[in-house]
Enzyme design. Structure first.
Site, short mmCIF file in Angstrom:
data_model
loop_
_atom_site.label_atom_id
_atom_site.label_comp_id
_atom_site.label_asym_id
_atom_site.label_seq_id
_atom_site.Cartn_x
_atom_site.Cartn_y
_atom_site.Cartn_z
N GLU A 178 0.95 -1.20 -0.10
CA GLU A 178 -0.03 -0.09 0.02
C GLU A 178 0.85 1.23 0.04
OE1 GLU A 178 -2.70 0.37 3.48
OE2 GLU A 178 -3.68 2.11 2.49
N LYS A 220 -2.63 -2.00 -2.98
CA LYS A 220 -3.57 -1.34 -2.36
C LYS A 220 -3.23 0.16 -2.68
CE LYS A 220 -5.95 -0.10 1.56
NZ LYS A 220 -6.73 -0.71 2.90
C1 5MM Z 1 -8.21 1.51 8.63
O1 5MM Z 1 -7.25 2.66 8.69
C2 5MM Z 1 -6.08 2.20 8.38
C3 5MM Z 1 -5.13 2.18 9.43
O2 5MM Z 1 -4.65 3.46 9.50
P1 5MM Z 1 -3.56 3.82 10.94
O3 5MM Z 1 -2.31 2.96 10.79
O4 5MM Z 1 -3.24 5.18 10.49
O5 5MM Z 1 -4.44 3.81 12.13
C4 5MM Z 1 -5.26 2.33 7.16
O6 5MM Z 1 -3.98 2.06 6.88
C5 5MM Z 1 -6.22 1.71 6.00
O7 5MM Z 1 -6.21 0.74 5.71
C6 5MM Z 1 -5.88 2.59 4.56
O8 5MM Z 1 -5.25 3.80 4.69
C7 5MM Z 1 -7.21 2.60 3.90
O9 5MM Z 1 -8.19 3.21 4.59
P2 5MM Z 1 -9.27 4.43 4.16
O10 5MM Z 1 -9.69 4.87 5.33
O11 5MM Z 1 -8.27 5.28 3.28
O12 5MM Z 1 -9.98 3.58 3.10
#
Ligand code: 5MM
Length: 342
Positions: A178, A220
């Site tokens: 990602e 991702k």
């Molecule tokens: C769910 O959020 C994930 C964890 O974020 P932190 O490590 O900052 O707490 C994040 O990695 C998420 O898997 C991705 O960014 C995709 O989430 P979004 O909200 O952008 O779809």
């Protein structure tokens, strides 16, 4: 490494009509989400919230291929004592785990971040595999702003992503790679395109140099999209067209699947963009969602920490999962948003 098995898991993660629930918010992030709905973030409230989603049978069985968990959750048990990993498996979905340990300032690159967590990762992956994880996730964060990103930030983050991916495959775990180009700035879609192009090119170069088998991974990425503060927002058609052009240029067809992050888009925009991409068609890889916020904002609000709202929270989650499932086949329509999930 058994590549055939890794490929089987990767393909299941992007199976037609299914996508990934990113429920891997670290303790700090979930606290921020709970603050919005007025819920105290405790080990129990986090468990109750996530159990609510994992027990939404319709959503989990029909629309969700896998769930990305945070370290705390992979060891937690549901209220009745069943491990949450088992609850996910019983619904027919695959448990996965976030293995990065967040970000730190990147020395020499003011305002830029490097994702950390490679130390002892091989040992941690072994334990996660034993606990049931069949895929993992590592997120690199690339900010767009005045004079950034630097080539150094892009290169070092790509290097770490490939190191992580190689370690995952050696542990028989499918890596979700990602590299997120943030949409927090005021840049337009073309600047996002240009930065994402650089990031994807570097990431695949590092994956190649570190001998990661593309058939056993899932990408991702962010979409090609304008920053949230940009006065020049792009239409749904432009986001879809430019994102597909970008991915077709830089993601080899050996990669079984691409599962987007939502990045702060509204729930409906994230769905509409995915749908529009499928309507363009002719895609060499599976293309689906791996949304965190765009799948969870609605159920969080409906649940609001109250036991009597569990059914409403599950219904809201099922609805978003179903809408994104339809989008992942190019079958979503805006007026379906008004109808309740079956
Ligand atoms: C769910 O959020 C994930 C964890 O974020 P932190 O490590 O900052 O707490 C994040 O990695 C998420 O898997 C991705 O960014 C995709 O989430 P979004 O909200 O952008 O779809």
């Amino acid at each position: 490494m058994n590549l055939a098995d890794l490929n089987k898991v990767a393909r299941a993660m992007v199976a037609p009509g299914k996508g990934i629930l990113a429920a891997d918010e670290s303790s700090g992030t979930i606290k921020k989400r709970f603050d919005v709905i007025g819920v105290e973030s405790t080990e129990d409230s986090r468990r109750d919230y996530r159990e609510m989603m994992f027990r939404a049978k319709d959503a989990m069985t029909n629309y969700i291929s896998g769930v990305i968990l945070y370290d705390e959750t992979i060891w937690q048990k549901a209220k009745d004592g069943t491990p949450l990993v088992k609850v996910i498996e019983q619904a027919g979905a695959i448990p996965g785990i976030k293995v990065d340990e967040g970000t730190q300032a990147l020395p020499g690159c003011p305002g830029e971040l490097i994702t950390v967590g490679l130390d002892k990762l091989a040992e941690r992956l072994k334990k996660y595999y034993e606990q049931g994880a069949r895929f993992a996730k590592w997120r690199a964060v690339i900010d767009v702003g005045n004079g950034i990103p630097s080539a150094t930030a892009i290169h070092t983050n790509a290097h770490a992503l490939a190191r992580y991916a190689a370690l995952c495959q050696a542990a028989q775990i499918v890596p979700i790679v990602e590299p997120e180009v943030l949409m927090d700035g005021d840049h337009d879609i073309d600047r996002c395109y240009e930065v994402t192009e650089h990031v994807l090119r570097k990431t695949f170069q590092e994956l190649y140099e570190q001998r990661v088998a593309l058939e056993g991974m899932v990408l991702k990425p962010n979409m090609a999209i304008a920053g949230k503060k940009s006065p020049k927002q792009a239409s749904v058609a432009e986001v879809a067209e430019k994102t597909i052009k970008l991915l077709k240029s830089w993601v080899p067809s050996a990669v079984p699947g691409i599962a987007f992050l939502s990045g702060g888009q509204s729930d409906e925009d994230a769905t509409a963009h995915l749908d529009a991409m499928h309507r363009i068609g002719g895609l060499p890889w599976g293309l689906t969602f791996s949304y965190g916020r765009a799948l969870q904002a609605a159920p969080q609000k409906a649940w609001s920490g109250k036991a009597e709202n569990v059914a409403a929270g599950q219904q809201a989650f099922t609805h978003r999962a179903q809408m994104n499932s339809l989008a992942s086949k190019g079958e979503w329509k805006a007026d379906l948003e008004k109808k309740k999930a079956a």
